[in-house]
Design an enzyme around this catalytic site. Structure first.
Site, PDB file in Angstrom:
ATOM      1  N   GLY A 240      32.115  85.336  27.649  1.00 20.49           N
ATOM      2  CA  GLY A 240      32.698  86.669  27.598  1.00 20.49           C
ATOM      3  C   GLY A 240      33.700  86.907  28.708  1.00 20.49           C
ATOM      4  CG  PHE A 241      35.302  84.357  30.555  1.00 22.29           C
ATOM      5  CD1 PHE A 241      34.584  83.526  31.400  1.00 22.29           C
ATOM      6  CD2 PHE A 241      35.782  83.822  29.367  1.00 22.29           C
ATOM      7  CE1 PHE A 241      34.351  82.199  31.077  1.00 22.29           C
ATOM      8  CE2 PHE A 241      35.554  82.495  29.031  1.00 22.29           C
ATOM      9  CZ  PHE A 241      34.840  81.680  29.895  1.00 22.29           C
ATOM     10  CB  ILE A 467      27.057  85.764  28.516  1.00 21.83           C
ATOM     11  CG1 ILE A 467      27.184  85.515  30.028  1.00 21.83           C
ATOM     12  CG2 ILE A 467      26.477  87.144  28.258  1.00 21.83           C
ATOM     13  CD1 ILE A 467      28.237  86.417  30.705  1.00 21.83           C
ATOM     14  CB  VAL A 706      26.914  81.283  41.177  1.00 20.72           C
ATOM     15  CG1 VAL A 706      26.580  81.096  42.627  1.00 20.72           C
ATOM     16  CG2 VAL A 706      26.003  80.492  40.267  1.00 20.72           C
ATOM     17  CD  GLU A 708      31.958  88.167  38.006  1.00 27.90           C
ATOM     18  OE1 GLU A 708      30.752  88.182  38.322  1.00 27.90           O
ATOM     19  OE2 GLU A 708      32.551  89.133  37.505  1.00 27.90           O
TER      20      GLU A 708
END
Ligand code: MOS
Length: 747
Positions: A240-241, A467, A706, A708
């Protein structure tokens, strides 16, 4: 807070994903995989202008086309509502206007109608046959932002201490430059999709969501039904980011069509629509001013950023996220403003705020180091703060200096000759650059339930979702740690809003957030099991108290005695109990002003580029990344996260940019062929090191999470390396070969 957990057979052990087999065998059900016997397909009609009004919609031809069930538009979609203002961290969405609410066009690609038909091809053909007449007005998709009118007359002050103006005026060593980053579009392999089922007045929505509980609440409010009438399911997500954090209009279109037709409806957003109506990282201009003493002590950090936003929504990129605490400086001022453009509403994209902010700040620090003639690593070490100077709080756990020194050592930084273009290898010019980075660490509210079953399995349920980062696996590791059951006896059920509410999968916070709730749930289930063991008539633990027993290696036993241990299965059989359970709940830290600590993760990024001026070939050949992000519950998944983020950083530095055609306002490179991203061939050699400092202020495992942090700083490190190789300082991402051919602003 529960006691700290230091040793474990499961926590901190590199663990293959428990969901790997279902994914690699194609059995994992992604949202668009869901199908039903009477399923029909929806395809939106999208605006071909970027500003104006729809004056007429003629669906007469489309409605008569083969297989078409309906064409909905402003007049006949049915009532949708806006969300009420939400309390706290809930009811979040970025594009607030329900789809088709009015006839005003604010951006190219805005939905103006939706066709529903028996096949996807029929739906698409019908959507394209809808005749829309527009009254066009002038649009603005310009990416020149600083110095243009803002949404508010005065820029917002995000961080302020001391007097930067006075410090800048007094300083002899200073730096002042503007850095720009372009619109970037999230391109997860999995397209956004909604499969909406409406039955007996209730909605079941299969969504591509990084936050199923929020998605349920928003959709219920907008559909005008109680939340208990909406269930949102996301079993697996193809990344998704940030683009899938909050609901987008297509989800409302699918649900409305399903309600109108009383048929399940599937709507898959096409790749080109992904560039229009499901968010993006906005274009940003940032002016950075730094002042320092000749010894290299920072005396002022000033950052003024403007990001674009849409006509109706205020999306603030928050570029000063890190600027208030990353360095010690008596004077700091961060101001921000929004400039309205005819674009879809922007949204969070991996490391929102800090990632573009650190590109600018860490490029500026490199430029300052050159003026000071102080090594860039040394400059950062010189400005390490003792506490968070923006809040006065102590840091929960900060090891930035060790990130810098460890990174320098692993990279071989001491061999760097700082003269531009001076280093060569195998006929190539080398550039070595570095940057520091940081990213917020926090928890959001979470609940979870753990059941221990008579068949010797455990089941964990939590309304969070995986995700792609490894949440299924780390939850299983935590339950294995508490019960001693092997991972293959633990079923983890996530991705359903009807489960106990879990955290969003965003901000790299899911791990820190679920950990305390899952631990507590497992501990309570274990305690109930011990009480159950004592309660049966044939208990082998006659005369003992629950406190004298323990659950170890999947067996109940007297504390410390391996003889006489009884399996979970035998324990529950003796008691004639099918299953015992426990529920855990933890409160979030995010946005809590009473938090005692300033919690962040830290890192240092070192980049090597190779440059061949003869053929204008630039490659990123090597990245060394050192990350201080607490304890890694699953170092294998964590490394994978950092590696992926580094590759994304190569894309940010060299390739990614969504281009708006100024004539039409359309994002024109809206495909995977034209929107250039880093691929395997662009992937450098990546050396990932985790510093192992558990942050017990965040949870009993000391895990911060972790993702980003691995992207933060990478673009600056590469830009700094490019300067070292070529002498060209590129302040406008992405760095293009043509920037390096004709130096316009060498520093
Ligand atoms: Mo991330 S941008 O919080 O999914």
């Amino acid at each position: 807070m529960q006691e700290q957990i230091k040793a474990s057979k499961f926590i901190g052990i590199p663990t293959p994903r428990i969901d790997g087999p279902v994914k690699t065998t194609g059995r994992a059900m992604y949202s668009s995989d869901h199908s039903f016997p009477d399923l029909v397909y929806a395809w939106p009609t999208t605006a071909t202008i970027a500003s104006g009004t729809v004056t007429r919609i003629d669906a007469s031809i489309a409605e008569r086309m083969p297989g078409v069930l309906a064409v909905y538009h402003h007049d006949n979609l049915g009532q949708l509502y806006r969300t009420p203002p939400a309390a706290g961290f809930s009811m979040i969405l970025d594009e607030h206007r329900p789809p088709l609410e009015d006839t005003t066009i604010r951006y190219y690609g805005q939905y103006v109608a939706v066709a529903v038909a028996s096949t996807v091809e029929q739906a698409r053909a019908a959507a394209e046959a809808v005749k829309v007449t527009y009254a066009k007005t002038a649009h603005d998709t310009s990416d020149k932002l600083l110095g243009t009118p803002l949404s508010e007359p005065r820029p917002k002050v995000a961080t302020k201490r001391g007097d930067t103006a006075a410090a800048l005026a007094a300083a002899t060593i200073k730096h002042d430059a503007v850095y720009t980053t372009p619109t970037e579009t999230h391109n997860p392999i999995e397209l956004h999709a909604s499969v909406a089922v409406f039955k007996d007045g209730k909605f079941t929505l299969y969504e591509t969501s990084q936050a199923v509980v929020n998605h349920r609440d928003v959709l219920a409010a907008m559909l005008g039904v109680p939340p208990q009438d909406v269930q949102v399911i996301t079993r697996y997500l193809g990344s998704g980011f940030g683009g899938k954090l909050w609901p987008w209009p297509h989800s409302l279109l699918a649900a409305s069509c399903a309600r109108n037709l009383k048929r399940p409806v599937k709507l898959v957003v096409s790749r080109s629509m992904m560039f229009q109506s499901v968010g993006h990282r906005p274009a940003i201009d940032q002016r950075i001013r730094l002042a320092a003493t000749s010894e290299g002590k920072l005396t002022a950090i000033e950052q003024d950023y403007v990001n674009h936003t849409s006509l109706d929504d205020d999306y603030d990129e928050g570029c000063g996220e890190a600027s208030g605490f990353i360095y010690s400086s008596p004077n700091v001022l961060v101001t921000g403003g929004l400039a309205r453009r005819n674009v879809g509403t922007p949204t969070s994209m991996r490391g929102p705020g800090a990632v573009p902010g650190l590109y600018a700040l860490e490029s500026a620090m490199d430029e300052l180091s050159l003026k000071l003639k102080i090594d860039p690593v040394q400059l950062r070490l010189l400005n390490e703060p003792e506490k968070d100077e923006s809040t006065g709080q102590p840091f929960s756990s900060r090891h930035m200096k060790e990130c810098l020194t460890t990174g320098a050592e692993k990279f071989g930084w001491s061999k760097r000759n700082s003269d531009v273009g001076s280093m060569r290898r195998d006929g190539l010019t080398l550039g070595w650059g570095m940057a520091a980075c940081t990213w917020i660490a926090a928890r959001t509210d979470s609940e979870a339930t753990v059941e221990l079953h008579q068949d010797g399995t455990a089941r964990v349920i939590c309304g969070t979702q995986d995700i792609g980062g490894g949440t299924y696996t780390l939850i299983a590791q935590i339950v294995a740690h508490e019960t001693g059951l092997p991972l293959d006896r633990i079923e983890v059920v996530l991705g359903d809003s009807s489960l106990p509410p879990g955290p969003i999968s965003g901000g790299s916070w899911a791990t820190a957030s679920v950990t305390p709730a899952v631990l507590e749930a497992a501990q309570k289930a274990a305690k109930t099991l011990l009480i159950t063991a004592l309660g049966s008539a044939d208990t082998p633990f006659k005369g003992k108290k629950a406190e004298e027993l323990e659950l170890v290696d999947g067996t109940v036993r007297v504390k410390g005695q391996s003889s006489g241990a009884v399996s979970i299965t035998e324990t529950l059989k003796l008691a004639k109990v099918k299953a015992v359970s426990g529920t855990g709940k933890s409160e979030g830290t995010f946005g809590n002003p009473k938090e005692k600590f300033s919690s962040h993760s830290y890192g240092a990024q070192f980049a090597e580029v190779t440059w061949q001026p003869e053929i204008a070939r630039l490659r990123v050949s090597r990245i060394v990344t050192v990350i201080d992000a607490g304890r890694m519950i699953n170092p294998r998944a964590a490394r994978n996260q950092i590696e992926g983020a580094v590759v994304m950083g190569v894309g940010m530095a060299l390739f990614e940019a969504t281009e708006y055609d100024q004539r039409t306002g359309a994002p024109i490179n809206a495909s995977l062929a034209d929107y250039v991203m880093a691929v395997n061939a662009d992937t450098p050699d990546i050396d990932v090191t985790f510093l192992d400092y558990p942050d017990y202020n965040l949870n009993p495992l000391g895990a911060r999470g972790v993702g980003e942090i691995g992207l933060a700083g990478v673009a600056a490190a590469i830009a700094n390396a490019v300067h070292h190789a070529t002498g060209v300082r590129v302040r406008n991402l992405p760095i293009r070969i043509e920037d390096l051919l004709t130096p316009t602003h060498t520093a």
